[in-house]
Write a protein that holds these residues in place. Structure first.
Motif, PDB file in Angstrom:
ATOM      1  N   TRP A 143       0.837  -1.196   0.000  1.00  0.00           N
ATOM      2  CA  TRP A 143       0.000   0.000   0.000  1.00  0.00           C
ATOM      3  C   TRP A 143       0.870   1.243   0.000  1.00  0.00           C
ATOM      4  O   TRP A 143       1.847   1.321   0.744  1.00  0.00           O
ATOM      5  CB  TRP A 143      -0.905   0.019   1.236  1.00  0.00           C
ATOM      6  N   ASP A 144       0.511   2.228  -0.810  1.00  0.00           N
ATOM      7  CA  ASP A 144       1.151   3.540  -0.763  1.00  0.00           C
ATOM      8  C   ASP A 144       0.417   4.362   0.290  1.00  0.00           C
ATOM      9  O   ASP A 144      -0.771   4.644   0.147  1.00  0.00           O
ATOM     10  CB  ASP A 144       1.079   4.228  -2.130  1.00  0.00           C
ATOM     11  N   VAL A 145       1.134   4.702   1.350  1.00  0.00           N
ATOM     12  CA  VAL A 145       0.557   5.424   2.479  1.00  0.00           C
ATOM     13  C   VAL A 145       1.384   6.686   2.718  1.00  0.00           C
ATOM     14  O   VAL A 145       2.614   6.634   2.714  1.00  0.00           O
ATOM     15  CB  VAL A 145       0.542   4.555   3.758  1.00  0.00           C
ATOM     16  N   ALA A 146       0.694   7.794   2.925  1.00  0.00           N
ATOM     17  CA  ALA A 146       1.379   9.058   3.191  1.00  0.00           C
ATOM     18  C   ALA A 146       0.993   9.580   4.571  1.00  0.00           C
ATOM     19  O   ALA A 146      -0.136   9.380   5.032  1.00  0.00           O
ATOM     20  CB  ALA A 146       1.017  10.091   2.121  1.00  0.00           C
ATOM     21  N   PHE A 147       1.928  10.238   5.197  1.00  0.00           N
ATOM     22  CA  PHE A 147       1.720  10.907   6.474  1.00  0.00           C
ATOM     23  C   PHE A 147       2.171  12.352   6.325  1.00  0.00           C
ATOM     24  O   PHE A 147       3.042  12.661   5.511  1.00  0.00           O
ATOM     25  CB  PHE A 147       2.531  10.234   7.592  1.00  0.00           C
ATOM     26  N   GLU A 148       1.584  13.216   7.117  1.00  0.00           N
ATOM     27  CA  GLU A 148       2.038  14.598   7.195  1.00  0.00           C
ATOM     28  C   GLU A 148       2.709  14.790   8.539  1.00  0.00           C
ATOM     29  O   GLU A 148       2.116  14.515   9.590  1.00  0.00           O
ATOM     30  CB  GLU A 148       0.883  15.580   7.057  1.00  0.00           C
ATOM     31  N   ALA A 149       3.956  15.252   8.511  1.00  0.00           N
ATOM     32  CA  ALA A 149       4.685  15.589   9.726  1.00  0.00           C
ATOM     33  C   ALA A 149       4.790  17.106   9.782  1.00  0.00           C
ATOM     34  O   ALA A 149       5.275  17.733   8.841  1.00  0.00           O
ATOM     35  CB  ALA A 149       6.069  14.954   9.724  1.00  0.00           C
ATOM     36  N   LEU A 181       5.353  12.558   4.053  1.00  0.00           N
ATOM     37  CA  LEU A 181       6.180  11.357   4.139  1.00  0.00           C
ATOM     38  C   LEU A 181       5.466  10.246   3.383  1.00  0.00           C
ATOM     39  O   LEU A 181       4.327   9.900   3.719  1.00  0.00           O
ATOM     40  CB  LEU A 181       6.368  10.937   5.601  1.00  0.00           C
ATOM     41  N   GLU A 182       6.099   9.690   2.357  1.00  0.00           N
ATOM     42  CA  GLU A 182       5.464   8.663   1.530  1.00  0.00           C
ATOM     43  C   GLU A 182       6.185   7.339   1.689  1.00  0.00           C
ATOM     44  O   GLU A 182       7.415   7.283   1.619  1.00  0.00           O
ATOM     45  CB  GLU A 182       5.461   9.104   0.074  1.00  0.00           C
TER      46      GLU A 182
END
Length: 130
Positions: free
Chosen positions: A21-27, A68-69
Protein backbone atom coordinates in the motif's frame (compact mmCIF):
# COMPACT_ATOMS: atom_id res chain seq x y z
CA UNK A 1 14.48 19.11 29.13
CA UNK A 2 12.53 20.37 26.14
CA UNK A 3 12.14 18.37 22.96
CA UNK A 4 11.08 18.87 19.35
CA UNK A 5 7.30 19.09 18.92
CA UNK A 6 6.15 17.28 15.77
CA UNK A 7 2.67 16.04 14.90
CA UNK A 8 2.23 13.07 12.53
CA UNK A 9 -1.07 12.16 10.87
CA UNK A 10 -2.02 9.91 7.96
CA UNK A 11 -2.56 12.10 4.91
CA UNK A 12 -5.36 10.79 2.70
CA UNK A 13 -6.38 7.24 1.87
CA UNK A 14 -3.92 4.50 1.06
CA UNK A 15 -3.69 3.33 -2.55
CA UNK A 16 -2.51 0.01 -3.88
CA UNK A 17 -3.35 -3.55 -2.97
CA UNK A 18 -2.89 -5.97 -0.07
CA UNK A 19 0.76 -6.39 0.73
CA UNK A 20 1.91 -3.14 -0.93
CA UNK A 21 0.00 0.00 0.00
CA UNK A 22 1.15 3.54 -0.76
CA UNK A 23 0.56 5.42 2.48
CA UNK A 24 1.38 9.06 3.19
CA UNK A 25 1.72 10.91 6.47
CA UNK A 26 2.04 14.60 7.19
CA UNK A 27 4.68 15.59 9.73
CA UNK A 28 4.28 19.15 11.04
CA UNK A 29 6.69 21.17 13.18
CA UNK A 30 4.51 22.35 16.08
CA UNK A 31 7.42 23.98 17.91
CA UNK A 32 9.09 27.38 17.65
CA UNK A 33 12.54 26.25 16.42
CA UNK A 34 13.33 24.72 13.00
CA UNK A 35 13.62 20.92 12.74
CA UNK A 36 15.86 19.09 10.27
CA UNK A 37 14.26 15.86 9.08
CA UNK A 38 16.84 13.06 8.63
CA UNK A 39 15.00 9.75 8.17
CA UNK A 40 11.62 8.04 8.62
CA UNK A 41 10.52 4.40 8.79
CA UNK A 42 7.72 2.08 9.92
CA UNK A 43 9.16 -0.89 11.88
CA UNK A 44 6.07 -2.95 12.87
CA UNK A 45 5.96 -6.46 11.39
CA UNK A 46 2.33 -6.05 10.26
CA UNK A 47 2.64 -2.39 9.13
CA UNK A 48 6.16 -2.04 7.83
CA UNK A 49 8.12 0.15 5.43
CA UNK A 50 11.82 0.62 4.86
CA UNK A 51 13.57 3.78 5.95
CA UNK A 52 13.38 6.78 3.65
CA UNK A 53 15.99 9.51 3.74
CA UNK A 54 14.67 13.00 4.38
CA UNK A 55 18.06 14.70 4.53
CA UNK A 56 17.45 16.55 1.24
CA UNK A 57 14.42 18.31 2.76
CA UNK A 58 14.95 21.89 3.88
CA UNK A 59 14.57 22.38 7.65
CA UNK A 60 10.95 22.64 8.76
CA UNK A 61 10.19 26.08 10.10
CA UNK A 62 7.61 26.50 12.85
CA UNK A 63 4.22 25.48 11.44
CA UNK A 64 5.69 23.95 8.27
CA UNK A 65 4.99 20.36 7.25
CA UNK A 66 6.40 17.66 5.02
CA UNK A 67 4.67 14.75 3.29
CA UNK A 68 6.18 11.36 4.14
CA UNK A 69 5.46 8.66 1.53
CA UNK A 70 5.92 4.95 2.11
CA UNK A 71 5.12 1.68 0.38
CA UNK A 72 3.81 -0.29 3.35
CA UNK A 73 3.60 -4.05 3.79
CA UNK A 74 0.10 -4.49 5.21
CA UNK A 75 -2.12 -7.50 4.45
CA UNK A 76 -4.84 -7.74 7.09
CA UNK A 77 -8.50 -8.76 6.71
CA UNK A 78 -11.16 -6.01 6.80
CA UNK A 79 -11.78 -4.77 10.34
CA UNK A 80 -8.49 -6.12 11.70
CA UNK A 81 -6.74 -3.79 14.18
CA UNK A 82 -2.95 -3.60 14.38
CA UNK A 83 -1.87 -1.92 17.60
CA UNK A 84 1.48 -0.39 18.52
CA UNK A 85 2.59 0.34 14.97
CA UNK A 86 4.96 3.30 14.70
CA UNK A 87 6.21 6.02 12.43
CA UNK A 88 9.72 6.74 13.65
CA UNK A 89 11.45 9.95 12.64
CA UNK A 90 15.09 10.76 13.15
CA UNK A 91 15.49 14.54 13.32
CA UNK A 92 18.00 17.21 14.33
CA UNK A 93 16.71 19.89 16.66
CA UNK A 94 18.80 22.57 18.32
CA UNK A 95 22.03 20.79 17.39
CA UNK A 96 21.05 17.37 18.76
CA UNK A 97 19.68 14.21 17.13
CA UNK A 98 16.30 12.97 18.31
CA UNK A 99 13.92 10.10 17.60
CA UNK A 100 10.27 11.08 17.37
CA UNK A 101 8.08 8.02 17.99
CA UNK A 102 4.50 8.18 16.73
CA UNK A 103 2.42 5.27 18.02
CA UNK A 104 -0.42 4.26 15.71
CA UNK A 105 -3.49 2.07 15.73
CA UNK A 106 -4.02 0.78 12.18
CA UNK A 107 -7.32 -0.69 10.98
CA UNK A 108 -7.94 -2.52 7.71
CA UNK A 109 -10.80 -0.88 5.79
CA UNK A 110 -13.37 -2.90 3.81
CA UNK A 111 -10.98 -3.07 0.82
CA UNK A 112 -8.05 -4.03 3.08
CA UNK A 113 -6.41 -0.61 2.91
CA UNK A 114 -4.81 0.66 6.13
CA UNK A 115 -6.17 3.65 8.00
CA UNK A 116 -3.87 4.82 10.80
CA UNK A 117 -4.86 6.90 13.79
CA UNK A 118 -2.20 8.60 15.89
CA UNK A 119 -2.36 7.60 19.56
CA UNK A 120 0.77 9.10 21.13
CA UNK A 121 3.88 11.02 20.09
CA UNK A 122 7.05 11.07 22.18
CA UNK A 123 10.58 12.32 21.51
CA UNK A 124 13.87 10.97 22.86
CA UNK A 125 17.39 12.23 22.29
CA UNK A 126 19.50 9.71 20.38
CA UNK A 127 21.87 7.95 22.76
CA UNK A 128 19.87 8.88 25.89
CA UNK A 129 20.08 5.36 27.34
CA UNK A 130 23.88 5.11 27.39
Amino acid sequence: MTSPSISVLQNGRAAGAPGAWDVAFEARNEGDAPVEMVEAWLPHGRFQAEAVSLSEQPPLASGASVRLEFTVRFDEPPGELVENAFVILRVRWQGQEWRVLTRLAVTAEADGSPIASTELITAQPVGFSR
